[in-house]
Design a protein around this motif. Sequence first.
Motif, PDB file in Angstrom:
ATOM      1  N   PHE A 184       0.826  -1.201   0.000  1.00 15.65           N
ATOM      2  CA  PHE A 184       0.000   0.000   0.000  1.00 15.65           C
ATOM      3  C   PHE A 184       0.862   1.252   0.000  1.00 15.65           C
ATOM      4  O   PHE A 184       0.618   2.217  -0.723  1.00 15.65           O
ATOM      5  CB  PHE A 184      -0.933  -0.049   1.211  1.00 15.65           C
ATOM      6  N   MET A 185       1.927   1.226   0.848  1.00 14.95           N
ATOM      7  CA  MET A 185       2.810   2.387   0.903  1.00 14.95           C
ATOM      8  C   MET A 185       3.567   2.544  -0.411  1.00 14.95           C
ATOM      9  O   MET A 185       3.771   3.671  -0.905  1.00 14.95           O
ATOM     10  CB  MET A 185       3.781   2.239   2.079  1.00 14.95           C
ATOM     11  N   LEU A 186       3.985   1.444  -1.006  1.00 17.90           N
ATOM     12  CA  LEU A 186       4.682   1.533  -2.291  1.00 17.90           C
ATOM     13  C   LEU A 186       3.763   2.090  -3.368  1.00 17.90           C
ATOM     14  O   LEU A 186       4.197   2.873  -4.242  1.00 17.90           O
ATOM     15  CB  LEU A 186       5.191   0.140  -2.684  1.00 17.90           C
ATOM     16  N   ALA A 187       2.485   1.740  -3.313  1.00 19.13           N
ATOM     17  CA  ALA A 187       1.530   2.275  -4.294  1.00 19.13           C
ATOM     18  C   ALA A 187       1.403   3.780  -4.155  1.00 19.13           C
ATOM     19  O   ALA A 187       1.305   4.508  -5.158  1.00 19.13           O
ATOM     20  CB  ALA A 187       0.174   1.596  -4.106  1.00 19.13           C
ATOM     21  N   GLN A 188       1.443   4.289  -2.925  1.00 17.53           N
ATOM     22  CA  GLN A 188       1.386   5.731  -2.735  1.00 17.53           C
ATOM     23  C   GLN A 188       2.613   6.410  -3.334  1.00 17.53           C
ATOM     24  O   GLN A 188       2.515   7.489  -3.931  1.00 17.53           O
ATOM     25  CB  GLN A 188       1.293   6.050  -1.242  1.00 17.53           C
ATOM     26  N   VAL A 189       3.796   5.778  -3.145  1.00 14.02           N
ATOM     27  CA  VAL A 189       5.012   6.349  -3.719  1.00 14.02           C
ATOM     28  C   VAL A 189       4.910   6.375  -5.244  1.00 14.02           C
ATOM     29  O   VAL A 189       5.241   7.389  -5.902  1.00 14.02           O
ATOM     30  CB  VAL A 189       6.245   5.549  -3.258  1.00 14.02           C
ATOM     31  N   LEU A 190       4.441   5.290  -5.842  1.00 14.84           N
ATOM     32  CA  LEU A 190       4.319   5.223  -7.304  1.00 14.84           C
ATOM     33  C   LEU A 190       3.293   6.225  -7.814  1.00 14.84           C
ATOM     34  O   LEU A 190       3.494   6.866  -8.862  1.00 14.84           O
ATOM     35  CB  LEU A 190       3.930   3.797  -7.716  1.00 14.84           C
ATOM     36  N   ASN A 191       2.189   6.341  -7.085  1.00 16.02           N
ATOM     37  CA  ASN A 191       1.167   7.302  -7.499  1.00 16.02           C
ATOM     38  C   ASN A 191       1.698   8.728  -7.428  1.00 16.02           C
ATOM     39  O   ASN A 191       1.435   9.556  -8.310  1.00 16.02           O
ATOM     40  CB  ASN A 191      -0.067   7.140  -6.615  1.00 16.02           C
ATOM     41  N   ASN A 192       2.482   9.017  -6.386  1.00 16.65           N
ATOM     42  CA  ASN A 192       3.067  10.359  -6.257  1.00 16.65           C
ATOM     43  C   ASN A 192       4.068  10.642  -7.367  1.00 16.65           C
ATOM     44  O   ASN A 192       4.219  11.793  -7.808  1.00 16.65           O
ATOM     45  CB  ASN A 192       3.732  10.479  -4.885  1.00 16.65           C
ATOM     46  N   ARG A 193       4.720   9.606  -7.851  1.00 16.97           N
ATOM     47  CA  ARG A 193       5.711   9.764  -8.920  1.00 16.97           C
ATOM     48  C   ARG A 193       5.056   9.809 -10.293  1.00 16.97           C
ATOM     49  O   ARG A 193       5.679  10.151 -11.280  1.00 16.97           O
ATOM     50  CB  ARG A 193       6.712   8.613  -8.845  1.00 16.97           C
ATOM     51  N   GLY A 194       3.772   9.433 -10.381  1.00  9.72           N
ATOM     52  CA  GLY A 194       3.086   9.430 -11.671  1.00  9.72           C
ATOM     53  C   GLY A 194       3.077   8.095 -12.355  1.00  9.72           C
ATOM     54  O   GLY A 194       2.620   7.979 -13.497  1.00  9.72           O
ATOM     55  N   SER A 195       3.540   7.055 -11.668  1.00  8.35           N
ATOM     56  CA  SER A 195       3.518   5.705 -12.253  1.00  8.35           C
ATOM     57  C   SER A 195       2.189   5.059 -11.883  1.00  8.35           C
ATOM     58  O   SER A 195       2.106   4.165 -11.025  1.00  8.35           O
ATOM     59  CB  SER A 195       4.698   4.884 -11.729  1.00  8.35           C
ATOM     60  N   TYR A 196       1.125   5.516 -12.558  1.00  9.45           N
ATOM     61  CA  TYR A 196      -0.216   5.101 -12.172  1.00  9.45           C
ATOM     62  C   TYR A 196      -0.489   3.638 -12.498  1.00  9.45           C
ATOM     63  O   TYR A 196      -1.154   2.937 -11.726  1.00  9.45           O
ATOM     64  CB  TYR A 196      -1.248   6.000 -12.867  1.00  9.45           C
ATOM     65  N   ALA A 197       0.016   3.175 -13.615  1.00 10.08           N
ATOM     66  CA  ALA A 197      -0.228   1.783 -13.984  1.00 10.08           C
ATOM     67  C   ALA A 197       0.436   0.838 -12.986  1.00 10.08           C
ATOM     68  O   ALA A 197      -0.163  -0.157 -12.549  1.00 10.08           O
ATOM     69  CB  ALA A 197       0.288   1.525 -15.393  1.00 10.08           C
ATOM     70  N   GLU A 198       1.685   1.137 -12.581  1.00  6.76           N
ATOM     71  CA  GLU A 198       2.373   0.317 -11.575  1.00  6.76           C
ATOM     72  C   GLU A 198       1.660   0.405 -10.231  1.00  6.76           C
ATOM     73  O   GLU A 198       1.558  -0.582  -9.497  1.00  6.76           O
ATOM     74  CB  GLU A 198       3.822   0.766 -11.429  1.00  6.76           C
ATOM     75  N   SER A 199       1.158   1.585  -9.907  1.00  9.53           N
ATOM     76  CA  SER A 199       0.432   1.751  -8.651  1.00  9.53           C
ATOM     77  C   SER A 199      -0.798   0.867  -8.617  1.00  9.53           C
ATOM     78  O   SER A 199      -1.120   0.271  -7.576  1.00  9.53           O
ATOM     79  CB  SER A 199       0.042   3.212  -8.462  1.00  9.53           C
TER      80      SER A 199
END
Length: 873
Positions: A728-743
Amino acid sequence: MRCRLFGQIALALCVLNGVAVSALPSDPLPDAIRTLEADGKLAEARQQLNTLKPPLGAEDLKAHLELIDKTTNLLGVIDAYAKHGLTKQAIDALTEFLPSVSHARDAGLAIVVQRRLAELQKRSPAVVKRQDAIEQAARAALTRADTYLNRRLYQKAKDAYDAVAKQTDPISEDTKVRATLGVENATQKLFDDEPYGVIPTLYRSFSDAARTIWQWVLTFLVVLAIIFVLRRIWLTRKRSLELVDLSLAVASPAANRELAQELQDVIDRIREAGPGSAKLDATGAGDSLNEDGGELPPPDLVFVTPPVDAPELAKELDAFVSSTPTIAVGGIGLNPQQLWTFIKRVMTPRPRHAFTGTLTAYDNTLALRLMHEDRLFGRKSEWRASAPSASAEARITCLVDIASRMILDGETTNTVTSNCDSLKEYILGLYAFAANTADAFKTATVHFQNALDRDSGNWLARFQLALCARGTKDTRTALRHLTWFTGQEAAASKSLQGHIAEHPDFPHVVQYQLASTLSLASDDREDSEVGRILDALVALETNAEGQKLNAAKRLRLVMLARSGQSTREAVKISLVRDDSPDKERTRQARERLRAHVNWFNQHADELQRAAPSGHPLARGIVLHAYGRMQFSSGDRNGAIESLSEAVDLMPTYADVHVDLAKAHLERKDKTSWPQRVTTLLDRALALDPANAKAKFVYARFYFAEETRDYTKAEPYLTAAPFDPASLFMLAQVLNNRGSYAESLGVLERAIALQEKGPLFRVRLYADSLLELVRIATDTNNVTDPKPNRRAIERARRELCAYDKLFDDDDRKTRNYLRVADIYSETCRLLNVAPGTCFPLPPAPVAAPAPAVPAPTPAPEPAPASGNAEPATT
């Protein structure tokens, strides 16, 4: 008799001084004065002399008074002589004084001196006894002389007779005459025995020479026999060890001593190698050594060291012998130095068992050859050990091989194993285990297994193998070997039963190891057998079985059990959610842990004496468990206090540092808490670089509002295990970076692992999906690649399926309404029907919507709640 004595004295005085007596008056002194003088009453006689009137003249009176004074002084001196046993000196003094009182006038003084002389000359019983002894000794000497004469030893007989004849001590006249006649008789026999003529003279010479040679040969043979027997029986019980290291380019006495010392160290290691004592951490491995060991026969070896400087007396004696010229005995010359060296060598006791050997290297092989000599029975045996010289363990392998043979040579009773190869592999396993390298468990396991394969009764190897298996989490193997100690084979092992008889605490140590292994084998740590064993160990403190044990060992076992119970309580609370009313189960567990802490406080001094090395670790384990319990109960300050003390007691345990860092992170006091958290986490990762829990807490540290940095958090999250919280925390990091598909992919895995979790995950999923849809439907974007429409559609359907995660109460929250709005917007942009998921409530009558749609709010960060922590210990 007395009258006769007086008559002799008077006669002597008359003869010696006849002229003087005739010239003096017939009665110069009155009888009364003479009587006093004769009786020794000289003081009274003097008083009467002072009143005496003529016929004694003035000159005679003066002379007589002087003699009285001299006699008085002399008698005083004689008394002193007699008191100190100087009888002869007293007699001589009196004898010399007698002529001074030879005048008729001094007859009374002469009588008193003569009486004293007669008393001294009278023989005492001691004198009589001494003279009798002298007489008997003289007669015994004459008897021996007669024997020599009969045996035709005329010269010896003559010497014996002559010694008695010339004796100065008083002996009887018969004895003196007998001695004199014996001398003459022996002299005549010597004269008669002399050969006459050439042939008798030659015969006598050859006969004497043959007799002399025979006597020398016989003496030499007797001396050799005595030396041989002495060298065989005059042995010490110690053993000598002398090794030569030929594997070096240049011979070195220091290297030889070092090699001998290494072999001695190996022998000591074998002697002290006993069953491993339990390590206090229930999830760790056991120690490789036991404090009480001593199951193998203890050899008594001494080193052959360079000679120490001799004492000064010995040096002077050696110098004296060296300076002595050669001793010639007939035609034979003897060197005193060689004779002295031989005597010292013969008279020095030797060790019965002598070990001499060499270490050589040839053809890529290191070989140790040792010769054993039993000097009592004259037996010799040779042992050889070899190993590839390229191996780093070649030297220690050879030493262990030879040491095992030395230990078991003639020592097979009551030993753990009589197999040299089994003992060798066991000791090599201990060395590998003590190396403390990354593959120490693996290498030690191989050696212990080899030892067990060569002798299945080697219970020491079996015990250590169980500890290694537990250390590598091979619980099945560890349980198999530990349960062996309760079977029939263990009951039939004389060595094991002997050890248990001497150390009755050993079965309880095995039970503790079994409990810790069972706790590892159980996923939920709820194995009832573990609790039963630990409770039985705690009960040793008060029951009758515990009273049979040594007090220190009993206390140590109770300490082990309480630390194990504490770890078990903390693990159960971490893995199983407490759904009891008012958290009653957690409260009870906390009370039990508090009781353990109080017990350690009450017995602190006793525990430190009983287990000085284990007590800090055991107390640290209990405080660690209690601190975790305080943390989960919301007592942050108490948790920090307990965990801080646990860190001091267990500075090499990474988990303690991580838990203390987590407590500081949760409390966030106004002090420099970020520095404390990072210091503790850095220390934990230095101790255990693969510690996933430390990495997860580090990631949470960078998610905190005061220290938020998603870029620094990402490496820790990717290295942390993929559990729902870290994903869940990694998804937040990816979403903040703009990697929405990975999130989206990370969130799908997080929700799949734990459906009942933070509902903010669904909102974050919806936000990431909406951003992807906007990128895909943006007609103005002609440069960036478009997201896959099929993947977007699959994600939309997945989001629709997440509608079931919300219950009736959740559907009334703003979070649900926000997800419903995002889903509706997503369906609108994709031109698809929203279906029945996330239904929006009827819109109230209101003013027309603004022409420009409101911007989509940024995703909110996840709260750092307790349920975001992975279920790790």
